[in-house]
Design an enzyme around this catalytic site. Structure first.
Site, PDB file in Angstrom:
ATOM      1  N   ASN A 277      -1.760  -4.862   8.588  1.00 24.43           N
ATOM      2  CA  ASN A 277      -1.032  -6.083   8.260  1.00 24.43           C
ATOM      3  C   ASN A 277      -0.900  -6.350   6.768  1.00 24.43           C
ATOM      4  OD1 ASN A 277      -3.004  -6.898  10.882  1.00 24.43           O
ATOM      5  ND2 ASN A 277      -0.796  -6.947  11.177  1.00 24.43           N
TER       6      ASN A 277
ATOM      7  N   VAL B 186       1.198  -9.468   2.551  1.00 22.74           N
ATOM      8  CA  VAL B 186       0.370  -9.799   3.706  1.00 22.74           C
ATOM      9  C   VAL B 186       1.259 -10.302   4.842  1.00 22.74           C
ATOM     10  CG1 VAL B 186      -1.511 -11.257   4.543  1.00 22.74           C
ATOM     11  CG2 VAL B 186      -1.536 -10.434   2.181  1.00 22.74           C
ATOM     12  N   CYS B 187       1.097  -9.712   6.012  1.00 16.83           N
ATOM     13  CA  CYS B 187       1.821 -10.147   7.208  1.00 16.83           C
ATOM     14  C   CYS B 187       0.936 -11.145   7.946  1.00 16.83           C
ATOM     15  CB  CYS B 187       2.153  -8.945   8.098  1.00 16.83           C
ATOM     16  SG  CYS B 187       3.134  -9.396   9.533  1.00 16.83           S
ATOM     17  N   LEU B 188       1.195 -12.404   7.704  1.00 16.04           N
ATOM     18  CA  LEU B 188       0.407 -13.472   8.304  1.00 16.04           C
ATOM     19  C   LEU B 188       1.374 -14.591   8.668  1.00 16.04           C
ATOM     20  CD1 LEU B 188      -2.526 -14.374   8.918  1.00 16.04           C
ATOM     21  CD2 LEU B 188      -2.607 -15.332   6.618  1.00 16.04           C
TER      22      LEU B 188
ATOM     23  N   ASP C 275       2.203  -6.307  14.861  1.00 12.53           N
ATOM     24  CA  ASP C 275       3.050  -6.977  13.864  1.00 12.53           C
ATOM     25  C   ASP C 275       2.701  -6.420  12.488  1.00 12.53           C
ATOM     26  OD1 ASP C 275       4.847  -8.737  12.702  1.00 12.53           O
ATOM     27  OD2 ASP C 275       3.491 -10.448  12.787  1.00 12.53           O
TER      28      ASP C 275
END
Length: 181
Positions: free
Chosen positions: A95, A102-104, A135
């Site tokens: 992620n 950052v994939c959040l 994701d």
């Protein structure tokens, strides 16, 4: 009624003192942060609270023993816009891409003004407790986690030591190495 008037008067004094609504909210968020032994906040310039670093040392999961640094930048339209957060180290994580993005979800589509800095820190902590390969930003790490969990664990360990994984050189993020620098 008197209490509301006193709060309004106090808020007006803050505005007169030159603090923007963004800074007032940010100061509130920072003062309410839950303190724990695995997370630190560092201000490079103590007079600028809009730029700081969060250092996280995961106590469990694939990334135990690491020390991960995230830069936070708060814009003038905070809390209506999420903080800008980047991992400042190159790490092997489904992620987090090699450029630090950052994939959040709380930094993207799920952000709303009710959320705060603690919400983002909690989200970062969860990424290390339970990375989400469904994701990903680093699709190679995500596919490795899905298809070969043992190999993923080996790649995480090698990358955390500053090794190469599939031709990419990663930074040493071991907490013991960070303390000796």
């Amino acid at each position: 009624m008197l209490k509301i008037w006193a709060q309004k008067t106090a808020a007006e004094k803050k505005f007169k003192s030159g603090l923007s609504p963004c800074l007032i909210r940010l100061q509130k968020d920072l003062s309410e942060l839950a303190r724990d032994s695995n997370t630190d906040i560092e201000f490079a310039n103590p007079s600028d609270q809009t730029k700081f670093t969060v250092v996280y040392r995961p106590p469990i999961g694939f990334y135990v023993g690491g020390q991960f640094r995230f830069s936070f930048e708060i814009t003038d339209d905070y809390p209506h816009t999420a903080p800008k957060v980047l991992c400042v180290q190159k790490i092997y994580h489904p992620n987090i891409d090699t450029e630090g993005h950052v994939c959040l979800n709380v930094l993207r589509e799920d952000w709303n003004p009710v959320l705060n800095i603690q919400s983002v820190i909690f989200g970062l902590q969860m990424l290390f407790t339970a990375p989400n390969p469904e994701d990903p930003l680093n699709t190679d790490a995500a596919q490795n986690m899905i298809n070969d969990l043992s190999g993923f664990k080996q790649n995480v360990a090698a990358s955390m030591k500053g090794g190469n994984v599939k031709g990419v050189k990663y930074e040493c993020v071991l907490a013991s190495a960070a303390h000796s620098r």
